[in-house]
Design an enzyme around this catalytic site. Structure first.
Site, PDB file in Angstrom:
ATOM      1  N   TYR A  57       0.817  -1.212   0.000  1.00 14.12           N
ATOM      2  CA  TYR A  57       0.000   0.000   0.000  1.00 14.12           C
ATOM      3  C   TYR A  57       0.855   1.268   0.000  1.00 14.12           C
ATOM      4  O   TYR A  57       0.334   2.355  -0.230  1.00 14.12           O
ATOM      5  CB  TYR A  57      -0.927   0.034   1.215  1.00 14.12           C
ATOM      6  CG  TYR A  57      -1.900  -1.110   1.327  1.00 14.12           C
ATOM      7  CD1 TYR A  57      -2.071  -2.045   0.306  1.00 14.12           C
ATOM      8  CD2 TYR A  57      -2.662  -1.274   2.478  1.00 14.12           C
ATOM      9  CE1 TYR A  57      -2.962  -3.097   0.427  1.00 14.12           C
ATOM     10  CE2 TYR A  57      -3.554  -2.319   2.605  1.00 14.12           C
ATOM     11  CZ  TYR A  57      -3.695  -3.236   1.588  1.00 14.12           C
ATOM     12  OH  TYR A  57      -4.580  -4.276   1.720  1.00 14.12           O
ATOM     13  N   LEU A 196     -17.505  -3.410   1.003  1.00 15.38           N
ATOM     14  CA  LEU A 196     -18.609  -2.700   0.360  1.00 15.38           C
ATOM     15  C   LEU A 196     -18.559  -2.878  -1.159  1.00 15.38           C
ATOM     16  O   LEU A 196     -19.227  -2.151  -1.897  1.00 15.38           O
ATOM     17  CB  LEU A 196     -18.571  -1.209   0.723  1.00 15.38           C
ATOM     18  CG  LEU A 196     -18.528  -0.903   2.227  1.00 15.38           C
ATOM     19  CD1 LEU A 196     -18.487   0.599   2.472  1.00 15.38           C
ATOM     20  CD2 LEU A 196     -19.713  -1.536   2.953  1.00 15.38           C
ATOM     21  N   LYS A 236     -12.376   0.695   3.779  1.00 11.43           N
ATOM     22  CA  LYS A 236     -11.597   1.914   3.626  1.00 11.43           C
ATOM     23  C   LYS A 236     -12.533   3.114   3.753  1.00 11.43           C
ATOM     24  O   LYS A 236     -13.651   3.091   3.243  1.00 11.43           O
ATOM     25  CB  LYS A 236     -10.908   1.939   2.262  1.00 11.43           C
ATOM     26  CG  LYS A 236     -10.180   3.252   1.978  1.00 11.43           C
ATOM     27  CD  LYS A 236      -9.872   3.404   0.508  1.00 11.43           C
ATOM     28  CE  LYS A 236      -9.352   4.790   0.194  1.00 11.43           C
ATOM     29  NZ  LYS A 236      -9.190   5.041  -1.252  1.00 11.43           N
TER      30      LYS A 236
END
Length: 280
Positions: A57, A196, A236
């Site tokens: 990341y 999601l 996130k």
């Protein structure tokens, strides 16, 4: 309950699985240093106590800065990171894990994952290094990510340290019942990234219907559904409003009809599908 009342959901309200809070903050694609540090700090201020990052990341230093600047003791934060697929040879695991600790500004992490069973991953060699880090106290727990059931079983047999979690893409549009069952059989917690579906759940009619019945957001419905399935979610969020909205999912209790409605979704949508994914 409104967004302004999210603070009333205390940190201790979040259920835990083997000491890991079941709602955390994911930081994938949060690469702007200032924004990432601010997101982590704000999440901890709201009540989150589980922060997830990874070598790939490129934000471990910012995550560490966010933790250090928050008014929360380090020992109260469950911190996880991951070893990238180019660093999974024995010596590279040992070297780059220490580099991750340095970037994070911590003496140890609560959970260290094998990010993918790909490229330089060799079960015996890689997991021997993880076990050594565990024995040295540099990591509190060993995890794997994106492992299929057969790969998880092999890793459990090989690794001297207990494997406590398998982090995979999981959401109402990719429910993964067989994988969840396998993890339950091995007493391994499931951690859901992209919970999601990168926003796709917002447009799903079944989730919209449940959200309308409870007067909550589709995000809260999806996160509550995962919790009902004993899955830890790490969505996130960068803005404070989204952080608070996700946190409020802890107050949402779905009934049997709600769960059946979401379970009945027959669409399958995988958001993260690299060529080296073990299912390809």
């Amino acid at each position: 309950m409104g967004i302004e009342d999210a603070e009333t959901i205390a940190p201790g309200t979040c259920p835990t699985a083997n000491g890991m809070p079941m709602l955390g903050l994911g930081t994938w694609q949060n690469e702007d240093p200032d924004q990432c540090a601010e997101s982590v700090r704000n999440a901890l201020d709201v009540g989150y106590r589980h922060i997830d990052t990874a070598q790939a990341y490129d934000n471990e230093e910012s995550v560490g800065e966010g933790i250090a600047s928050a008014d929360v003791d380090r020992e109260d934060v469950f911190l996880a990171t991951k070893i990238w697929i180019s660093n999974l040879a024995y010596d590279d695991v040992l070297e780059t894990a220490r580099e991750s600790l340095d970037r994070l500004g911590v003496e140890s992490v609560d959970l260290l994952y094998v990010h993918w069973p790909a490229r330089t991953y060799d079960a015996e060699e890689t997991l021997a290094a993880f076990s050594e880090l565990y024995d040295e106290g540099l990591i509190e727990n060993v995890g794997v990510s994106n492992f299929l059931p057969e790969q998880l079983e092999a890793a459990i047999d090989i690794c001297d340290a207990p494997i406590v979690a398998n982090q995979v893409e999981l959401h109402p549009l990719l429910q993964q019942p067989e994988l969840r069952e396998a993890c339950a059989n091995y007493d391994v917690d499931v951690v859901a990234y992209s919970p999601l579906a990168r926003g796709a759940v917002f447009d799903q009619p079944e989730i919209q219907d449940v959200a309308a019945r409870h007067d909550v957001s589709e995000a809260q419905v999806s996160l509550a559904w995962l919790r009902e399935k004993s899955v830890t979610a790490i969505p996130k969020a960068t803005g404070e409003e989204h952080l608070r909205d996700n946190w409020q999912s802890l107050a949402l209790e779905l009934d049997r009809d709600d769960i059946d409605t979401i379970d009945s979704i027959d669409e399958t949508k995988r958001e993260v599908d690299p060529d080296f994914g073990p299912w390809n």
